[in-house]
Structure formats: structure tokens, C-alpha cells
Design a protein around this motif. Structure first.
Motif, PDB file in Angstrom:
ATOM      1  N   ASP A   1      30.096 -35.524 123.119  1.00 44.66           N
ATOM      2  CA  ASP A   1      30.095 -35.640 124.575  1.00 44.66           C
ATOM      3  C   ASP A   1      31.512 -35.916 125.056  1.00 44.66           C
TER       4      ASP A   1
ATOM      5  N   SER B   1      32.683 -39.598 125.738  1.00 45.31           N
ATOM      6  CA  SER B   1      32.385 -40.696 124.824  1.00 45.31           C
ATOM      7  C   SER B   1      33.651 -41.352 124.300  1.00 45.31           C
TER       8      SER B   1
ATOM      9  N   SER C   1      25.728 -36.172 121.534  1.00 41.63           N
ATOM     10  CA  SER C   1      26.782 -37.031 120.998  1.00 41.63           C
ATOM     11  C   SER C   1      26.259 -37.903 119.860  1.00 41.63           C
ATOM     12  N   ILE C   2      27.172 -38.332 119.006  1.00 44.16           N
ATOM     13  CA  ILE C   2      26.799 -39.270 117.948  1.00 44.16           C
ATOM     14  C   ILE C   2      26.244 -40.564 118.570  1.00 44.16           C
TER      15      ILE C   2
ATOM     16  N   LEU D   1      33.855 -44.036 111.894  1.00 44.70           N
ATOM     17  CA  LEU D   1      34.828 -44.053 110.800  1.00 44.70           C
ATOM     18  C   LEU D   1      35.990 -43.108 111.084  1.00 44.70           C
TER      19      LEU D   1
ATOM     20  N   LEU E   1      24.913 -35.815 111.129  1.00 47.18           N
ATOM     21  CA  LEU E   1      23.765 -35.732 112.040  1.00 47.18           C
ATOM     22  C   LEU E   1      23.903 -34.480 112.901  1.00 47.18           C
TER      23      LEU E   1
ATOM     24  N   GLN F   1      30.568 -39.117 108.669  1.00 47.03           N
ATOM     25  CA  GLN F   1      29.626 -40.197 108.376  1.00 47.03           C
ATOM     26  C   GLN F   1      29.879 -41.389 109.303  1.00 47.03           C
TER      27      GLN F   1
HETATM   28  C1  LIG Z   1      35.415 -40.996 117.648  1.00 47.24           C
HETATM   29  S1  LIG Z   1      33.821 -40.378 117.348  1.00 47.24           S
HETATM   30  C2  LIG Z   1      33.749 -39.024 118.445  1.00 47.24           C
HETATM   31  C3  LIG Z   1      32.425 -38.905 119.051  1.00 47.24           C
HETATM   32  C4  LIG Z   1      32.169 -37.609 119.792  1.00 47.24           C
HETATM   33  N1  LIG Z   1      33.010 -37.486 120.948  1.00 47.24           N
HETATM   34  C5  LIG Z   1      30.706 -37.578 120.202  1.00 47.24           C
HETATM   35  O1  LIG Z   1      30.394 -37.771 121.390  1.00 47.24           O
HETATM   36  O2  LIG Z   1      29.860 -37.373 119.299  1.00 47.24           O
HETATM   37  C6  LIG Z   1      33.956 -39.626 115.799  1.00 47.24           C
HETATM   38  C7  LIG Z   1      33.262 -40.392 114.716  1.00 47.24           C
HETATM   39  O3  LIG Z   1      31.865 -40.462 114.980  1.00 47.24           O
HETATM   40  C8  LIG Z   1      31.113 -40.309 113.783  1.00 47.24           C
HETATM   41  N2  LIG Z   1      30.392 -39.028 113.888  1.00 47.24           N
HETATM   42  C9  LIG Z   1      30.656 -38.002 114.726  1.00 47.24           C
HETATM   43  N3  LIG Z   1      29.776 -36.998 114.560  1.00 47.24           N
HETATM   44  C10 LIG Z   1      28.927 -37.390 113.582  1.00 47.24           C
HETATM   45  C11 LIG Z   1      27.795 -36.787 112.963  1.00 47.24           C
HETATM   46  N4  LIG Z   1      27.396 -35.582 113.337  1.00 47.24           N
HETATM   47  N5  LIG Z   1      27.137 -37.479 111.989  1.00 47.24           N
HETATM   48  C12 LIG Z   1      27.547 -38.720 111.622  1.00 47.24           C
HETATM   49  N6  LIG Z   1      28.612 -39.334 112.175  1.00 47.24           N
HETATM   50  C13 LIG Z   1      29.295 -38.696 113.142  1.00 47.24           C
HETATM   51  C14 LIG Z   1      32.104 -40.283 112.631  1.00 47.24           C
HETATM   52  O4  LIG Z   1      32.279 -41.604 112.165  1.00 47.24           O
HETATM   53  C15 LIG Z   1      33.346 -39.738 113.329  1.00 47.24           C
HETATM   54  O5  LIG Z   1      34.522 -40.085 112.667  1.00 47.24           O
END
Ligand SMILES: C[S@@+](CC[C@H](N)C(=O)[O-])C[C@H]1O[C@@H](n2cnc3c(N)ncnc32)[C@H](O)[C@@H]1O
Length: 246
Positions: A85, A88, A113-114, A160, A201, A226
């Protein structure tokens, strides 16, 4: 003209919405911000799906290029494609604020989004506290451990670090927290702590595993990205759900 923040969705191009595709196709200048998460499709594949050429923003690209982006958005229809998203991450909301202050028209296309996908663990989103993240350089970093402590009895999501296609795994996150526990000795995160590991995910091969730290560290997880969840107090429904993930 305008600035659009366009969500690409959680994992791959199948997660992009029709609204996001339509908006991207209307842009004269399109950027792709790929340093804050993992996306299973390449820039070339995204270009093909949208039908326009796209410029990749380098790490810290938005912060360093905000002046340039805002300047362009005054004259053109600029779009930024963001994994997951679009709002986020706090960097993107700063850019939006800057654009608003400069009276540039803004548009946000929301996406999966995660931050909501973690509800697949059965843990209620309403029961989560502050989100925290573990950086690769974490020798003197105590914030994630302290956030878990402050969040109690709420759950904690730990995102992470990633850098240059190198993704931190949940095992490294657990080792980091055990090391801080060793120093602090607060019995906050021990081998008996219940954790949930989420891998990739939104993909067809996603993995969600719950268990005590001592059991989880015996397993290998090879799907990325992860994240790790340290649950707080569990509702009986959450408890029942986690049982199915052990
Ligand atoms: C800084 S966040 C970014 C989130 C992204 N903008 C969103 O809305 O999904 C990135 C981190 O979220 C986690 N992450 C993102 N996608 C993921 C997924 N599909 N499955 C598990 N963890 C995930 C991981 O730890 C990754 O390093």
C-alpha cells in the motif's frame, strides 16, 4: 498538474487493482519505488503491464528526489508506484504533505499490504500495537525489543530489513531478539516465547508458522520476504487459530 501515489499491491502484478492500472496509464512521468519491499515482478514486467516506461527510484530516492518530483508534478501528471500500500511507509506521506503544501493536486490509489495481510495468522488487527522494524545494522539498536515490551498486552509486528535484494530472515530476527534478551534479562523474549513467522504472504507458496522460539529455530524458511510477529495476550479465537499453524 498532479502527483499520484499508486499501490502495486502486496506480492506481484496479480495484486494490482484496475484503478491503479488506469491511474498509472494516465501519467506522463512514472517512478517505481522498490527499495522498501519485495515485488515478484521485474520493472520490465511492470512496464509491459502498464504500457509505459518507468524510472526506478534508487534507495532513499524519494527523500533525495522529493524536490525534483514536486517540481515535475507542478507541470506534469507524475505517478509513483509503491509496493504494497502506497501510504504504509511514512516517507510517502511526507511527499504527499509537501505536494499539498505546494498546492499540487494529489491522488492516492490504495492497495493490499503486509499491514493487513498478517490477519491471515488469525490474530486480530485490532489487537496489534506499534509496528517496529529490525535493521541489518543492529548492534546498538534496542527499539524493537522495547516496542514489544511497550506494546504488551498487544501483539507486535516486526518488519525485517532488506538491502540490494538481500532480505533479512525471521531466524536472524529471532537471533537478534535473543541477543538483546541475553543483555537485558527481562524474560520478554526467551526460547519459550510464542512467535509467528510469515513468509511471502500473498504468493502461492506463502508460509505461516506459529510456535515457541525453540521449535521455530529448528525449521528453515526459504520463501521471502519474511516478517515476525510476537503475540501479546490472546483472545481464545486467536489461540485456537494459532494452534492450527503450529
Ligand atoms: C517496509 S515494509 C513495506 C510494506 C509495503 N509498503 C506494504 O504495504 O506491504 C517491507 C517489509 O514488510 C515485510 N513484508 C512485506 N511483504 C511481505 C510479504 N508478502 N510476506 C511477508 N512479509 C512481508 C518484510 O519484512 C519486508 O521487509
Amino acid at each position: 498538474m498532479s502527483l499520484s501515489l499508486i499501490s502495486l499491491g502486496l506480492y506481484d502484478l496479480r495484486d494490482i487493482s484496475k484503478k491503479a492500472l488506469d491511474e498509472a496509464r494516465l501519467c506522463n512521468i512514472l517512478y517505481f519505488e522498490d527499495y522498501t519491499s519485495y515485488y515478484d515482478n521485474s520493472l520490465e514486467e511492470i512496464e509491459k503491464a502498464i504500457g509505459l516506461s518507468i524510472e526506478r527510484l534508487s534507495r532513499e530516492g524519494i527523500e533525495n528526489n522529493s524536490e525534483k518530483i514536486i517540481k515535475e508534478a507542478k507541470q506534469h501528471k507524475v505517478g509513483i508506484l509503491v509496493i504494497g500500500d502506497a501510504l504504509s511507509a511514512t516517507t510517502h506521506s511526507s511527499l504527499l504533505l509537501e505536494a499539498k503544501q505546494k498546492r499540487i493536486k494529489i491522488k492516492v490509489i490504495h492497495g493490499s499490504s503486509i499491514l493487513t495481510a498478517i490477519s491471515e495468522t488469525g490474530l486480530f488487527l485490532y489487537n496489534f500495537g506499534k509496528i517496529t522494524s529490525i535493521p541489518f545494522e543492529n548492534k546498538e539498536i534496542y527499539e524493537p525489543y522495547e516496542v514489544i515490551k511497550r506494546n504488551k498486552p498487544l501483539h507486535t509486528l516486526l518488519l525485517l530489513d532488506l538491502k540490494d535484494k538481500n532480505y533479512m530472515n525471521a531466524r536472524e530476527a529471532i537471533d537478534y531478539l535473543l541477543r538483546i534478551e541475553e543483555e537485558r534479562k527481562e524474560k520478554l523474549f526467551t526460547e519459550d516465547t510464542l512467535c509467528v513467522i510469515c513468509c511471502a504472504l500473498g504468493s502461492d507458496n506463502s508460509i505461516i508458522k506459529a510456535g515457541k522460539v525453540k521449535d521455530l529455530i529448528k525449521l528453515t524458511f526459504d520463501k521471502y520476504p519474511q516478517c515476525l510477529i510476537v503475540p501479546g495476550k490472546l483472545h481464545f479465537h486467536e489461540e485456537e487459530f494459532l494452534e492450527t499453524l503450529k
